[in-house]
Motif scaffolding. Structure first.
Motif, PDB file in Angstrom:
ATOM      1  N   TRP A  58       0.829  -1.202   0.000  1.00  0.00           N
ATOM      2  CA  TRP A  58       0.000   0.000   0.000  1.00  0.00           C
ATOM      3  C   TRP A  58       0.868   1.258   0.000  1.00  0.00           C
ATOM      4  N   SER A  59       1.951   1.229   0.774  1.00  0.00           N
ATOM      5  CA  SER A  59       2.870   2.381   0.817  1.00  0.00           C
ATOM      6  C   SER A  59       3.500   2.623  -0.549  1.00  0.00           C
ATOM      7  N   VAL A  60       3.899   1.529  -1.210  1.00  0.00           N
ATOM      8  CA  VAL A  60       4.503   1.661  -2.541  1.00  0.00           C
ATOM      9  C   VAL A  60       3.452   2.125  -3.551  1.00  0.00           C
ATOM     10  N   ILE A 143       9.555   2.440  -4.913  1.00  0.00           N
ATOM     11  CA  ILE A 143       8.990   3.689  -5.438  1.00  0.00           C
ATOM     12  C   ILE A 143       9.928   4.318  -6.463  1.00  0.00           C
ATOM     13  N   ARG A 144      11.241   4.221  -6.189  1.00  0.00           N
ATOM     14  CA  ARG A 144      12.239   4.760  -7.123  1.00  0.00           C
ATOM     15  C   ARG A 144      12.177   4.019  -8.455  1.00  0.00           C
ATOM     16  N   LEU A 149       9.722   3.297 -14.410  1.00  0.00           N
ATOM     17  CA  LEU A 149       8.791   2.525 -15.227  1.00  0.00           C
ATOM     18  C   LEU A 149       7.540   3.345 -15.535  1.00  0.00           C
ATOM     19  N   SER A 150       7.070   4.112 -14.559  1.00  0.00           N
ATOM     20  CA  SER A 150       5.899   4.971 -14.788  1.00  0.00           C
ATOM     21  C   SER A 150       6.198   6.024 -15.841  1.00  0.00           C
ATOM     22  N   ALA A 151       7.424   6.560 -15.805  1.00  0.00           N
ATOM     23  CA  ALA A 151       7.815   7.564 -16.808  1.00  0.00           C
ATOM     24  C   ALA A 151       7.742   6.973 -18.205  1.00  0.00           C
ATOM     25  N   GLU A 152       8.212   5.727 -18.352  1.00  0.00           N
ATOM     26  CA  GLU A 152       8.162   5.096 -19.677  1.00  0.00           C
ATOM     27  C   GLU A 152       6.716   4.856 -20.112  1.00  0.00           C
TER      28      GLU A 152
END
Length: 308
Positions: A58-60, A143-144, A149-152
């Motif tokens: 959940w934190s991630v 998270i890092r 991956l989210s940026a891609e």
């Protein structure tokens, strides 16, 4: 008045229909990264205590939402004012991902297992006293990694709606960001709780449920070990893929290599489709080694400097 309202509703319906179509296309194009994201994050949150698994996930997940809350507006702004900046930023993220992958490989090779009960007890005591720090590091690392991956995912999605209106871009990126985050971390939560489900089933009266539970308990550690390996490989594949697509020369060489290999009799049709993946892996691993070497040189000359 009524006719104006109907026209407005018709326009809204048209926009939503376009957004649905574009979101579907964007989701298909990001599916490959989604698989890597799932494997990476499942192995990133492994190793924590059973009762802390869901809170850690959940934190991630919250960190991932914050990442996308930063990335979506940033990507939209950059695409408007400095679209040329997207590839260099992605490359930096890809290099960092490769660097982390090499660090994980070297750590696993250098890690010494306990040879006797005393060493095992000492190692367990050390882990117990540092559980809070261990958990915090796990969350930060996940998270890092998610940020890159989210940026891609955001950039790929942005590419599919390049000709859309600004509102269309905002809606599509927002939908993809929410759906991908919920999907990935929902699956991660399911994966990390497989062993708890197995334990629950072993305590049931049904022999079938007990057998199924024992099977899940045996399967869970194997799955997590596999995801650890797959997640590390995914770091090189994603990082190498970013570098490959961002550097025209490398992308051109990859395309030529695939073309030549596909013309090899008998095996060309089999090896050809795998060639880009293998090239991305090698590029990712080599890039990670180069970054690691550069970091070590910097540390040697500036010992007080922090690592990447």
């Amino acid at each position: 008045m009524a006719s104006s309202l109907l026209i407005l509703l018709d326009d809204i319906a048209t926009v939503l229909d376009d957004v649905a179509v574009m979101s579907k296309v964007a989701a298909k194009k990001t599916a490959g990264v989604l698989g890597d994201d799932l494997a990476l994050n499942a192995q990133q949150v492994s190793g924590v205590r059973s009762e802390r698994e869901i809170p850690v996930v959940w934190s991630v997940a919250k960190g991932s939402f914050i990442n996308k809350l930063i990335l979506v507006p940033l990507a939209l702004v950059i695409s408007l004012v400095a679209p040329w900046l997207i590839n260099p930023l992605l490359m930096l993220g890809g290099l960092f991902l490769c660097y982390e992958g090499v660090e994980k490989v070297l750590h696993s090779l250098q890690h010494k297992k306990a040879h006797n009960e005393q060493e095992a007890a000492a190692e367990l005591t050390h882990i117990e006293t540092d559980l809070a720090a261990f958990e915090k590091d796990k969350i930060k690392g996940a998270i890092r990694t998610d940020f890159i991956l989210s940026a891609e995912i955001v950039v790929i999605s942005l590419g599919t709606v390049a000709t859309a209106t600004f509102l269309g871009k905002v809606l599509v990126l927002s939908i993809i960001a929410v759906v991908m985050t919920v999907g990935v971390y929902g699956f991660v939560a399911m994966i990390v709780k497989i062993d708890d489900l197995g334990l629950y089933l072993t305590q049931q009266a049904s022999n079938f449920k007990q057998s199924l539970g024992r099977g899940l308990l045996a399967f869970a550690p194997k799955l997590m070990k596999t995801l650890t390996i797959v997640g590390t490989i995914a770091m090189f594949l994603v990082g190498g893929g970013i570098i490959n697509h961002a550097v025209p020369l490398l992308h051109h060489l990859t395309a030529e290599s695939v073309d030549h290999i596909e013309h090899i009799p008998s095996i060309g049709n089999i090896i050809g489709p795998l060639t880009p993946t293998l090239i991305n892996f090698v590029l990712g691993f080599v890039a990670g080694l180069l970054v690691l070497g550069s970091v070590q040189i910097i540390k040697k000359f500036w010992p007080k400097s922090k690592s990447v």
